[in-house]
Scaffold this active site. Structure first.
Site, PDB file in Angstrom:
ATOM      1  N   LYS A 128      34.969  28.241 -48.447  1.00 21.91           N
ATOM      2  CA  LYS A 128      35.283  28.343 -47.005  1.00 21.91           C
ATOM      3  C   LYS A 128      35.586  29.814 -46.749  1.00 21.91           C
ATOM      4  O   LYS A 128      36.716  30.265 -46.903  1.00 21.91           O
ATOM      5  CB  LYS A 128      36.494  27.451 -46.706  1.00 21.91           C
ATOM      6  CG  LYS A 128      36.602  26.932 -45.278  1.00 21.91           C
ATOM      7  CD  LYS A 128      36.598  27.974 -44.202  1.00 21.91           C
ATOM      8  CE  LYS A 128      37.878  28.739 -44.088  1.00 21.91           C
ATOM      9  NZ  LYS A 128      37.760  29.916 -43.175  1.00 21.91           N
ATOM     10  N   GLU A 140      36.012  33.262 -41.179  1.00 19.95           N
ATOM     11  CA  GLU A 140      35.166  33.043 -39.998  1.00 19.95           C
ATOM     12  C   GLU A 140      34.816  34.358 -39.297  1.00 19.95           C
ATOM     13  O   GLU A 140      34.023  34.378 -38.369  1.00 19.95           O
ATOM     14  CB  GLU A 140      35.817  32.050 -39.026  1.00 19.95           C
ATOM     15  CG  GLU A 140      37.186  32.425 -38.497  1.00 19.95           C
ATOM     16  CD  GLU A 140      38.344  31.999 -39.403  1.00 19.95           C
ATOM     17  OE1 GLU A 140      38.261  32.246 -40.622  1.00 19.95           O
ATOM     18  OE2 GLU A 140      39.339  31.463 -38.888  1.00 19.95           O
ATOM     19  N   CYS A 182      43.833  44.938 -49.691  1.00 21.70           N
ATOM     20  CA  CYS A 182      45.125  44.438 -50.171  1.00 21.70           C
ATOM     21  C   CYS A 182      45.709  45.392 -51.213  1.00 21.70           C
ATOM     22  O   CYS A 182      46.875  45.321 -51.542  1.00 21.70           O
ATOM     23  CB  CYS A 182      44.972  43.058 -50.767  1.00 21.70           C
ATOM     24  SG  CYS A 182      43.976  43.069 -52.233  1.00 21.70           S
ATOM     25  N   GLU A 193      53.218  44.181 -43.386  1.00 21.09           N
ATOM     26  CA  GLU A 193      51.887  44.661 -43.815  1.00 21.09           C
ATOM     27  C   GLU A 193      51.103  45.002 -42.544  1.00 21.09           C
ATOM     28  O   GLU A 193      50.797  44.108 -41.751  1.00 21.09           O
ATOM     29  CB  GLU A 193      51.157  43.562 -44.596  1.00 21.09           C
ATOM     30  CG  GLU A 193      49.786  44.001 -45.054  1.00 21.09           C
ATOM     31  CD  GLU A 193      48.985  42.905 -45.733  1.00 21.09           C
ATOM     32  OE1 GLU A 193      48.998  41.758 -45.263  1.00 21.09           O
ATOM     33  OE2 GLU A 193      48.323  43.207 -46.743  1.00 21.09           O
TER      34      GLU A 193
HETATM   35  P1  NAD Z   1      44.075  35.106 -43.329  1.00 15.84           P
HETATM   36  O1  NAD Z   1      45.233  34.551 -44.046  1.00 15.84           O
HETATM   37  O2  NAD Z   1      44.128  35.178 -41.837  1.00 15.84           O
HETATM   38  O3  NAD Z   1      42.763  34.227 -43.646  1.00 15.84           O
HETATM   39  C1  NAD Z   1      42.363  33.932 -44.959  1.00 15.84           C
HETATM   40  C2  NAD Z   1      41.639  32.599 -44.970  1.00 15.84           C
HETATM   41  O4  NAD Z   1      42.540  31.573 -44.526  1.00 15.84           O
HETATM   42  C3  NAD Z   1      40.429  32.541 -44.035  1.00 15.84           C
HETATM   43  O5  NAD Z   1      39.391  31.841 -44.677  1.00 15.84           O
HETATM   44  C4  NAD Z   1      40.949  31.796 -42.837  1.00 15.84           C
HETATM   45  O6  NAD Z   1      39.953  31.058 -42.169  1.00 15.84           O
HETATM   46  C5  NAD Z   1      41.994  30.857 -43.432  1.00 15.84           C
HETATM   47  N1  NAD Z   1      43.081  30.547 -42.492  1.00 15.84           N
HETATM   48  C6  NAD Z   1      43.601  31.376 -41.544  1.00 15.84           C
HETATM   49  N2  NAD Z   1      44.590  30.751 -40.889  1.00 15.84           N
HETATM   50  C7  NAD Z   1      44.704  29.517 -41.421  1.00 15.84           C
HETATM   51  C8  NAD Z   1      45.585  28.410 -41.175  1.00 15.84           C
HETATM   52  N3  NAD Z   1      46.521  28.453 -40.217  1.00 15.84           N
HETATM   53  N4  NAD Z   1      45.444  27.314 -41.926  1.00 15.84           N
HETATM   54  C9  NAD Z   1      44.508  27.267 -42.886  1.00 15.84           C
HETATM   55  N5  NAD Z   1      43.656  28.265 -43.166  1.00 15.84           N
HETATM   56  C10 NAD Z   1      43.754  29.394 -42.453  1.00 15.84           C
HETATM   57  O7  NAD Z   1      43.753  36.529 -43.968  1.00 15.84           O
HETATM   58  P2  NAD Z   1      42.701  37.610 -43.492  1.00 15.84           P
HETATM   59  O8  NAD Z   1      43.195  38.245 -42.230  1.00 15.84           O
HETATM   60  O9  NAD Z   1      41.320  37.040 -43.503  1.00 15.84           O
HETATM   61  O10 NAD Z   1      42.789  38.656 -44.695  1.00 15.84           O
HETATM   62  C11 NAD Z   1      43.718  39.700 -44.748  1.00 15.84           C
HETATM   63  C12 NAD Z   1      44.881  39.340 -45.639  1.00 15.84           C
HETATM   64  O11 NAD Z   1      44.419  39.013 -46.938  1.00 15.84           O
HETATM   65  C13 NAD Z   1      45.851  40.498 -45.846  1.00 15.84           C
HETATM   66  O12 NAD Z   1      47.163  39.996 -45.796  1.00 15.84           O
HETATM   67  C14 NAD Z   1      45.525  41.001 -47.245  1.00 15.84           C
HETATM   68  O13 NAD Z   1      46.571  41.661 -47.910  1.00 15.84           O
HETATM   69  C15 NAD Z   1      45.187  39.732 -47.919  1.00 15.84           C
HETATM   70  N6  NAD Z   1      44.385  39.944 -49.116  1.00 15.84           N
HETATM   71  C16 NAD Z   1      45.004  39.745 -50.310  1.00 15.84           C
HETATM   72  C17 NAD Z   1      44.304  39.946 -51.479  1.00 15.84           C
HETATM   73  C18 NAD Z   1      44.968  39.717 -52.806  1.00 15.84           C
HETATM   74  O14 NAD Z   1      44.274  39.634 -53.796  1.00 15.84           O
HETATM   75  N7  NAD Z   1      46.274  39.614 -52.861  1.00 15.84           N
HETATM   76  C19 NAD Z   1      42.964  40.358 -51.437  1.00 15.84           C
HETATM   77  C20 NAD Z   1      42.368  40.542 -50.189  1.00 15.84           C
HETATM   78  C21 NAD Z   1      43.087  40.324 -49.033  1.00 15.84           C
END
Ligand code: NAD
Length: 499
Positions: free
Chosen positions: A173, A176, A281, A384
């Protein structure tokens, strides 16, 4: 308007829920595609399809599975330019960075070609009289990967490679915001020989994610994204007994000791703080110079370097340093936090709040910002920001600098710049953070090591890629076998050590 799709049972599947979300070109602000959001029923059907396909894939010998990945590597290299272009168009990062995104994912697939070796298990010959003991690593069945927008090739590949190499089927998944590259990856895997249904790409939002989490069929969830969602997924996955590894947000500190090469440190900070518009990240978002003299000399070196950065769309040439951020909402949030920093008394020494790129006024561009004299109580320190904003927190000595990194809620990455082996060793040993750089600003481990943060940057107990991934995506079964030459004893009722 292009309408995107899911990838189910080896084919494009049109969305059936009636719900769509816009996919933007962040450089122009234009909508370039509509993405269907899967309903719970569509997600459940994809999971059932994966379960059917997994039986044969799980029974295929590991070397044959690895050969599919070997061919996949060739195809990724063949299509590198097209993948990078699609990635930049939806994400906004430069083409060089987009290739790096594919490359760091590809390296994990290369590592996974060694799966037969990693899946061999353990064997003890003669654990007791006539007794042998062996442990096998068996696939879990259907597993899921839920991935973020900021690495739309790398993170899906980190999930897909080990999961498939271990004989699982995967529901991916993706974010989006930039789903095209994950769809391209699925198509390439089919071309490489992956049987249909073994990788299903379900596009969607919380509805699809919840359907995955509540499914009795899905055995494990690998998540990467923001911390609140990571924690939510970890908790909800546990309710149905799933294995979960959920990686979250970060606030990575780089400590600059008075003996550091300050030009090297300034170059490193600019690359790690502003590269990919700070949407990594492992981006360094906090610089911690030790002592006022170091801080003044560092700021003096940072300002001209930051002012020289070229912010432009990926189409503007090879010398672009970074592009737009992912959405209008992300841009607004970054600028809101910058204003908050000013209100709370931090010194904004590079101020680009009025930045606008001629010809791309509707794009989501944010200019680089540098703060000095940030303190730990400020929102820009605690949160962040995920944008091109670097905060400087001045520490009076090494212990205070170490203490800052250690008491922050996140623990993804950190770095120290110094010429002292003693300081570097002490730092690496004591800091409570998962990935540490010594004169290296973004210490992303290579594919054959593992990647994972501590504290609120990671929930679960195994890291991504490297040997940990093979533990995460397999279940261990241990067999104790006895082949006595003749049964000489009666029943043994006691729990006893091997003779
Ligand atoms: P996000 O949490 O908004 O989304 C990540 C995934 O979760 C997506 O597929 C999204 O569709 C899903 N999602 C979003 N809201 C949801 C909900 N309420 N319920 C269920 N699923 C949901 O993150 P993002 O904005 O896509 O990515 C940026 C974040 O990811 C930053 O915080 C970054 O630090 C982190 N990140 C961490 C790593 C790591 O390895 N620690 C690596 C890359 C990115």
């Amino acid at each position: 308007m292009e309408e995107l799709y899911h990838w189910i049972d080896g084919k494009e599947a049109r969305g059936g829920s009636g719900h769509f979300v816009d996919v933007f070109n962040p450089a122009t602000g234009e909508v370039q595609a509509k993405l269907p959001l899967a309903s719970a029923d569509e997600t459940a059907a994809a999971i059932e399809g994966a379960a059917k396909a997994q039986r044969e894939w799980g029974a295929t010998n590991p070397q044959r599975r690895a050969r599919v990945l070997m061919e996949f590597v060739r195809l990724l290299n063949r299509d590198m330019d097209a993948l990078a272009e699609a990635l930049s168009r939806e994400h906004g990062k430069t083409l060089t960075d987009a290739k790096g995104d594919v490359q760091r994912g590809l390296e994990v697939i290369e590592f996974c070609i060694g799966a037969p070796h990693l899946l061999k298990g353990e064997y003890t010959d003669g654990a007791g009289p006539g007794i042998d003991m062996y442990s096998m690593r068996q696939p879990l069945g259907v597993v899921a990967g839920i991935t973020p927008f900021n690495f739309p090739a790398m993170v899906p590949l980190w999930k897909i490679g080990p999961a498939l190499a271990c004989g699982n089927a995967m529901i991916l998944k993706p974010s989006e915001r930039d789903p095209s590259v994950p769809l391209m990856l699925a198509r390439l895997l089919q071309e490489a020989g992956l049987p249909d249904g073994v990788l299903q790409v379900v596009n969607g939002d919380k509805v699809a994610v919840d359907a995955i989490l509540d499914s009795e069929i899905v055995q494990a969830v690998g998540f990467v994204g923001s911390t609140p969602i990571a924690q939510y997924i970890y908790e909800r996955a546990a309710q149905t007994g799933k294995r979960a590894q959920c990686f979250g947000g970060a606030k990575n500190h780089m400590i600059i000791m008075p003996d550091a090469d300050l030009d090297q440190a300034a170059d490193a900070l600019v690359g790690a703080g502003y590269g990919a518009a700070g949407e990594r990240c492992m981006a360094v978002s906090v610089a911690v110079p030790v002592g006022d003299e170091t801080a003044d000399a560092l700021i003096e070196r940072l300002i001209p370097r930051i002012e020289k950065l070229k912010i432009a769309p990926y189409t503007a040439g090879d010398d672009v340093d970074f592009g737009p951020v992912i959405t209008a909402a992300a841009k607004e949030n970054i600028l809101r936090l910058v204003n908050r920093g000013v209100e709370q008394g931090a010194e904004l020494v590079v101020d680009n709040r009025e930045f606008s790129l001629q010809g791309y006024e509707n794009g989501f561009f944010v200019g680089p910002h540098l703060f000095d004299r940030v303190t730990p109580d400020m929102d820009i320190y605690k949160t962040e920001i995920f944008g091109p904003v670097l905060s400087t927190v001045r520490a009076k000595d090494y212990e205070e600098a170490l203490g800052l990194a250690m008491s922050h809620e996140y623990g993804n990455g950190t770095a120290i710049f110094t010429r002292s082996g003693d300081a570097a060793r002490d730092f690496a040993s004591r800091v409570n953070i998962g990935m540490v750089g010594i004169n290296v600003p973004i210490p992303v481990p290579l594919a054959y090591h593992t990647f994972g943060g501590w504290k609120r940057s990671g929930f679960g107990d195994l890291n991504q890629h490297g040997p940990d991934a093979f533990r995460f995506y397999t279940r261990t079964k241990t067999v104790t076998a006895r082949w006595p030459s003749g049964i000489r004893e009666g029943s043994a009722l006691n729990f006893k050590p091997m003779d």
